[in-house]
Scaffold this motif. Structure first.
Motif, PDB file in Angstrom:
ATOM      1  N   PHE A 149      39.707  69.527  10.237  1.00 16.26           N
ATOM      2  CA  PHE A 149      40.693  69.115  11.245  1.00 16.26           C
ATOM      3  C   PHE A 149      40.886  70.188  12.298  1.00 16.26           C
ATOM      4  N   HIS A 150      41.117  69.763  13.539  1.00 20.60           N
ATOM      5  CA  HIS A 150      41.509  70.700  14.575  1.00 20.60           C
ATOM      6  C   HIS A 150      42.624  70.080  15.417  1.00 20.60           C
ATOM      7  N   ILE A 151      43.264  70.925  16.215  1.00 18.76           N
ATOM      8  CA  ILE A 151      44.416  70.462  17.005  1.00 18.76           C
ATOM      9  C   ILE A 151      43.929  70.045  18.387  1.00 18.76           C
ATOM     10  N   ALA A 152      44.405  68.893  18.852  1.00 18.73           N
ATOM     11  CA  ALA A 152      44.010  68.397  20.176  1.00 18.73           C
ATOM     12  C   ALA A 152      44.491  69.381  21.254  1.00 18.73           C
ATOM     13  N   ASP A 200      42.221  59.101  14.690  1.00 12.44           N
ATOM     14  CA  ASP A 200      42.375  60.554  14.663  1.00 12.44           C
ATOM     15  C   ASP A 200      42.070  61.117  13.271  1.00 12.44           C
ATOM     16  N   LEU A 201      42.383  60.339  12.246  1.00 11.04           N
ATOM     17  CA  LEU A 201      42.015  60.787  10.895  1.00 11.04           C
ATOM     18  C   LEU A 201      40.504  60.901  10.791  1.00 11.04           C
ATOM     19  N   GLN A 202      39.808  59.874  11.318  1.00 14.36           N
ATOM     20  CA  GLN A 202      38.339  59.901  11.268  1.00 14.36           C
ATOM     21  C   GLN A 202      37.789  61.062  12.093  1.00 14.36           C
ATOM     22  N   GLN A 203      38.420  61.284  13.251  1.00  9.31           N
ATOM     23  CA  GLN A 203      37.928  62.362  14.121  1.00  9.31           C
ATOM     24  C   GLN A 203      38.505  63.721  13.755  1.00  9.31           C
ATOM     25  N   ARG A 204      39.265  63.748  12.679  1.00 12.70           N
ATOM     26  CA  ARG A 204      39.843  65.010  12.190  1.00 12.70           C
ATOM     27  C   ARG A 204      40.687  65.700  13.264  1.00 12.70           C
ATOM     28  N   LEU A 205      41.551  64.916  13.888  1.00 11.29           N
ATOM     29  CA  LEU A 205      42.303  65.400  15.027  1.00 11.29           C
ATOM     30  C   LEU A 205      43.811  65.389  14.742  1.00 11.29           C
ATOM     31  N   LEU A 235      55.490  74.757  13.838  1.00 11.33           N
ATOM     32  CA  LEU A 235      55.159  75.241  12.494  1.00 11.33           C
ATOM     33  C   LEU A 235      54.497  74.156  11.649  1.00 11.33           C
ATOM     34  N   ARG A 236      54.985  72.942  11.796  1.00 10.97           N
ATOM     35  CA  ARG A 236      54.407  71.845  11.010  1.00 10.97           C
ATOM     36  C   ARG A 236      52.935  71.647  11.358  1.00 10.97           C
ATOM     37  N   VAL A 237      52.622  71.641  12.642  1.00  7.70           N
ATOM     38  CA  VAL A 237      51.228  71.417  13.039  1.00  7.70           C
ATOM     39  C   VAL A 237      50.354  72.572  12.545  1.00  7.70           C
ATOM     40  N   ALA A 238      50.882  73.801  12.653  1.00  8.59           N
ATOM     41  CA  ALA A 238      50.130  74.952  12.137  1.00  8.59           C
ATOM     42  C   ALA A 238      49.886  74.783  10.633  1.00  8.59           C
ATOM     43  N   ARG A 239      50.893  74.275   9.948  1.00  4.30           N
ATOM     44  CA  ARG A 239      50.739  74.063   8.496  1.00  4.30           C
ATOM     45  C   ARG A 239      49.720  72.968   8.196  1.00  4.30           C
ATOM     46  N   PHE A 240      49.771  71.886   8.951  1.00  2.00           N
ATOM     47  CA  PHE A 240      48.772  70.822   8.714  1.00  2.00           C
ATOM     48  C   PHE A 240      47.366  71.335   9.038  1.00  2.00           C
ATOM     49  N   ALA A 241      47.254  72.167  10.076  1.00  2.00           N
ATOM     50  CA  ALA A 241      45.938  72.736  10.416  1.00  2.00           C
ATOM     51  C   ALA A 241      45.428  73.572   9.239  1.00  2.00           C
ATOM     52  N   ASP A 289      55.877  63.136  14.759  1.00  2.00           N
ATOM     53  CA  ASP A 289      55.148  64.287  15.306  1.00  2.00           C
ATOM     54  C   ASP A 289      53.686  64.000  15.638  1.00  2.00           C
ATOM     55  N   LEU A 290      52.911  63.609  14.643  1.00  2.00           N
ATOM     56  CA  LEU A 290      51.465  63.464  14.848  1.00  2.00           C
ATOM     57  C   LEU A 290      51.030  62.022  14.622  1.00  2.00           C
ATOM     58  N   THR A 291      49.979  61.618  15.291  1.00  2.00           N
ATOM     59  CA  THR A 291      49.511  60.229  15.131  1.00  2.00           C
ATOM     60  C   THR A 291      49.126  59.956  13.674  1.00  2.00           C
ATOM     61  N   ILE A 292      48.574  60.961  12.999  1.00  2.00           N
ATOM     62  CA  ILE A 292      48.159  60.730  11.605  1.00  2.00           C
ATOM     63  C   ILE A 292      49.370  60.568  10.687  1.00  2.00           C
ATOM     64  N   ASN A 293      50.548  60.970  11.174  1.00  2.00           N
ATOM     65  CA  ASN A 293      51.790  60.789  10.402  1.00  2.00           C
ATOM     66  C   ASN A 293      52.565  59.567  10.876  1.00  2.00           C
TER      67      ASN A 293
END
Ligand code: CTP
Length: 380
Positions: A150-153, A115-120, A136-142, A92-96
């Motif tokens: 962190f914010h969503i790209a 992206d971890l450093q940039q909180r993305l 839902l997963r991204v909303a949960r990680f946010a 799903d996400l680059t940080i994962n």
């Protein structure tokens, strides 16, 4: 075969957070080799195995292709030829999507560390859209990482909007939606979860009862509750009490019951939410209630036998009534005094049947009214 640590364990360690579950990916192995090495296969067709000692999940590197609707509509292609990069690409996400080998070297083809450093929170590839649960997963990680900034790209938000605009979300099972919601409720910023779902147009479909929430106000109250070390149940109850505050009692109760039914929330969540919505005003203004109303509230909530309910409700009531100083805990000492009344003693005094019940209630009311002043009877 090569084995890598992947997913949340790598991400959370890089963020300096504690690691709970560890997931592994195995490259260059066949199911037979895994079984020969003593691993146990999780499902018949699913290329995931449990380690014989640790019980941790080892998944064969795989690619996925969407074959149907919703979370379960996938064909897997697990084969010793599938590379680590291909496996990471379907995540799903680059940080994962960062892997770590047995020597601690990181494999990070999609820029997860940056992206971890940039909180993305940024999706790895267009394959993101193959799984609607990811909205839902991204909303949960946010929500989970909100306090870390962190914010969503924007391009990921766009994919989430597209997924929500189609009918994909309607294929998610109640269990999956509840699971993500419950985990979001346990984060430091549950309201962020609702905000994200609203921003991508998913709230109306999934949590319609919470769409109109005044999130600025709700955040303040949710944080006040979290400061009292809250549980997911308490955050759930608080959220629903705020969301239904402008509705009449009947509509509010119906709306809470409808949401709990639809999401199949455990009864303990539903019960606390209903109790809070029904009784928070009475609990906040307990001192100014009549003795009859005080006793009714105590009985409705069964507080003489269930003191833990008050412990659960009190911080929620305080968060809902931030403007009130609910510092004087009159209720607990009152409950203590009410508990000293025993039907057995009344029986010893000769009361029985209906008269016993009436006398008990009379004495309880007297205590509530403060008439007894330490005695058990207003006539004493
Ligand atoms: N994953 C994914 N898409 C999903 C579910 C999982 O891409 N719908 C991938 C991600 O790489 C994720 C990994 O599988 O990191 C493990 O998933 P899971 O254990 O559900 O989540 P974690 O990322 O480990 O996060 P958590 O700490 O919340 O368990």
């Amino acid at each position: 075969m090569e084995i890598y640590l992947v997913g949340g364990a790598v991400r959370d360690r890089l963020l300096g957070l504690g690691v709970k579950d560890r997931d592994w990916v195995v490259v260059g192995a066949t199911p037979e080799q895994m079984l020969d090495a003593g691993f146990k296969q999780v499902g018949k067709d699913f290329p995931v195995f449990l380690h014989p000692d640790s019980g941790e999940e080892y998944a064969l590197a795989r690619t996925e292709r969407k074959s149907g609707k919703g979370y379960t509509g996938f064909d897997f292609y697990a084969n010793p030829e599938v590379t680590l990069e291909e496996d990471l690409c379907r995540r799903d996400l680059t940080i994962n999507a960062i892997a770590e080998d047995s020597e601690g070297n990181l494999v990070d083809p999609y820029g997860g560390q940056q992206d971890l450093q940039q909180r993305l929170l940024r999706h790895v590839s267009p394959a993101f859209s193959e799984d609607p649960l990811r909205v839902l997963r991204v909303a949960r990680f946010a929500a989970r990482f909100a306090s870390l900034g962190f914010h969503i790209a924007p391009e990921t938000l766009e994919l989430m909007r597209e997924l929500s605009a189609g009918d994909e979300l309607s294929h998610l099972t109640a269990e999956r939606v509840w699971q993500e919601f419950e985990r979001a409720l346990a984060t430091q910023s549950p309201i962020t979860f609702i905000e994200v779902l609203n921003a991508v147009g998913a709230c109306e479909q999934l949590l319609a009862e919470l769409c109109e929430l005044d999130t600025t106000d709700a955040k303040q109250r949710s944080a006040a509750l979290a400061a009292r070390s809250s549980t997911a149940e308490q955050q759930f109850a608080l959220l629903l009490a705020i969301a239904t505050q402008n509705e009449g009692d009947k509509r509010a109760i119906d709306s809470i019951e409808a949401l709990c039914r639809r999401l199949k929330s455990p009864n303990r969540y539903r019960d606390l939410a209903l109790q809070l919505r029904r009784w928070h005003n009475a609990l906040a203004g307990f001192e100014s209630l009549t003795a009859i109303d005080q006793l009714q509230l105590i009985k409705q909530l069964d507080l003489l036998r269930r003191p833990e309910r008050l412990a659960q409700l009190r911080p929620c009531v305080e968060a809902l009534h931030l403007d009130l100083e609910i510092t004087a805990p009159t209720l607990e000492p009152l409950l203590e005094r009410l508990r000293t009344l025993s039907p057995q003693e009344l029986m010893a005094e000769g009361f029985s049947g209906k008269a016993l019940g009436e006398e008990l209630e009379r004495r309880q009311l007297a205590i509530c009214a403060g008439l007894a002043a330490g005695n058990q009877s207003p006539d004493a």
